[in-house]
Design a protein around this motif. Structure first.
Motif, PDB file in Angstrom:
ATOM      1  N   ALA A   1      26.664  19.918 -65.409  1.00  0.00           N
ATOM      2  CA  ALA A   1      25.605  20.685 -64.763  1.00  0.00           C
ATOM      3  C   ALA A   1      25.907  20.871 -63.276  1.00  0.00           C
ATOM      4  CB  ALA A   1      24.271  19.970 -64.937  1.00  0.00           C
TER       5      ALA A   1
ATOM      6  N   ASP B   1      21.924  25.682 -61.786  1.00  0.00           N
ATOM      7  CA  ASP B   1      21.251  25.771 -63.084  1.00  0.00           C
ATOM      8  C   ASP B   1      19.748  25.552 -62.993  1.00  0.00           C
ATOM      9  OD1 ASP B   1      23.864  25.946 -64.019  1.00  0.00           O
ATOM     10  OD2 ASP B   1      23.962  23.815 -64.513  1.00  0.00           O
TER      11      ASP B   1
ATOM     12  N   THR C   1      22.389  20.873 -68.103  1.00  0.00           N
ATOM     13  CA  THR C   1      22.224  22.314 -67.926  1.00  0.00           C
ATOM     14  C   THR C   1      23.551  23.059 -67.839  1.00  0.00           C
ATOM     15  OG1 THR C   1      21.957  21.922 -65.556  1.00  0.00           O
ATOM     16  CG2 THR C   1      19.943  22.150 -66.860  1.00  0.00           C
TER      17      THR C   1
END
Length: 327
Positions: free
Chosen positions: A82, A86, A115
């Motif tokens: 991630a 995001d 994410t």
């Protein structure tokens, strides 16, 4: 600049500005710690980005990435962690990331953590597939990518070549799962022991999510709800709740749905579950007694509700959030 050997399974971690260092470290620590019976490393893990050099993280320190995205072509597995981007209201994925993943061989395994799933989705890798991401971003993810079957309750999803993990710590579960698939439970178990994490966690994201129902500005059912919360330990009927507001059961149910968005029965079941969760987290009260105090009647009923809604037993839930085996 490849840097890859020809013997080991090759893992490339694709990072971008604002990367979460914990997720990057998870991949290196777990795959990097996997060993054969003779002690040989089973994986080679390298980090890459668009251009080698300094990459910012979501903390005050930076990382120095030595490899560019050309190494993706030689990777057996690609992992996408991630990044800060995001978590915007409508996350945008840089075109170079999409293009890099679209050029990867169809034989390459690709996984996202948390994410990072937004990157895989933007590249079209999740179209028509089941996937997961962090529970806090599920609504946004589903709105942006309606063709993806998003499962908000699991720790990770394995769709063969494409895998997704729910949150940062779920990256541990996913990496161990991939190691287990590649080299068996013994190797994955040894990596877990060395890292001091469970080889496999019970349940899914549901046990970590709190979903408070917002209080309506004007409520004609508040007195009944407040009274019910003080009497969760006893059986409660719709007629009793309606009487607290001097309404018929039918009118009370209609008003309740308008104000709370769910039926009185659903709301009551949620409150009982929340009370049981609180007692498991904050006290050493035995499970059977918690069942009575929360209004489930028996420990068996409470266990069934926990399994159905949270995917774990009350005992496992308590071990996770209180670190004790009482009850």
């Amino acid at each position: 600049m490849s840097g890859f050997t020809t013997q080991r399974h090759r893992v490339a971690v694709l990072v971008r500005a604002g990367v979460l260092p914990m997720e990057l470290g998870i991949v290196h620590e777990l795959f990097g710690g996997a060993r054969s019976a003779t002690g040989e490393p089973l994986y080679e893990v390298l980090t890459c980005t668009r251009e080698p050099g300094v990459v910012t993280t979501n903390t005050e320190f930076t990382i120095n990435v030595a490899h560019d995205i050309t190494i993706l072509g030689a990777a057996d597995t690609i992992v996408v962690p991630a990044a800060d981007a995001d978590h915007q209201l409508s996350p945008t994925v840089e075109p170079w990331l999409v293009e890099a993943l679209r050029r990867v061989s169809p034989e390459t395994r690709i996984a996202s953590i948390c994410t990072g799933a937004f990157v895989l989705a933007a590249a079209g890798l999740l179209d028509g597939r089941r996937a997961t991401t962090h529970w806090n971003c599920v609504d946004c993810f589903q709105r942006m990518y309606p063709d993806i079957d998003v499962d908000p309750d699991v720790l990770y999803v394995d769709q063969g070549r494409i895998l997704t993990a729910a949150g940062e710590a779920s990256g541990i579960d996913l990496c161990l799962h991939m190691i287990r698939c590649d080299h068996g439970s013994a190797v994955a178990g040894e990596v877990a022991r060395r890292t001091v994490v469970p080889p496999h966690r019970e349940g899914g994201q549901a046990q970590y999510i709190r979903r408070p129902v917002p209080e309506p500005r004007q409520s004609s059912t508040k007195n009944a709800r407040d009274w019910a919360l003080r009497h969760l330990h006893r059986p409660l009927t719709l007629r009793e709740l309606a009487a607290r507001e001097s309404m018929s059961p039918r009118n009370f149910t209609r008003r309740f749905r308008q104000e709370m968005g769910i039926s009185p029965g659903q709301w009551l079941s949620n409150q009982r579950l929340d009370r049981a969760r609180q007692l498991l987290e904050e006290t050493d009260t035995p499970v059977d007694r918690i069942a009575r105090e929360a209004g489930f009647g028996t420990g068996t009923s409470l266990r069934q509700h926990f399994r159905t809604v949270l995917g774990v037993s009350p005992r496992a839930y308590r071990q996770t959030f209180r670190g004790t085996t009482v009850g």
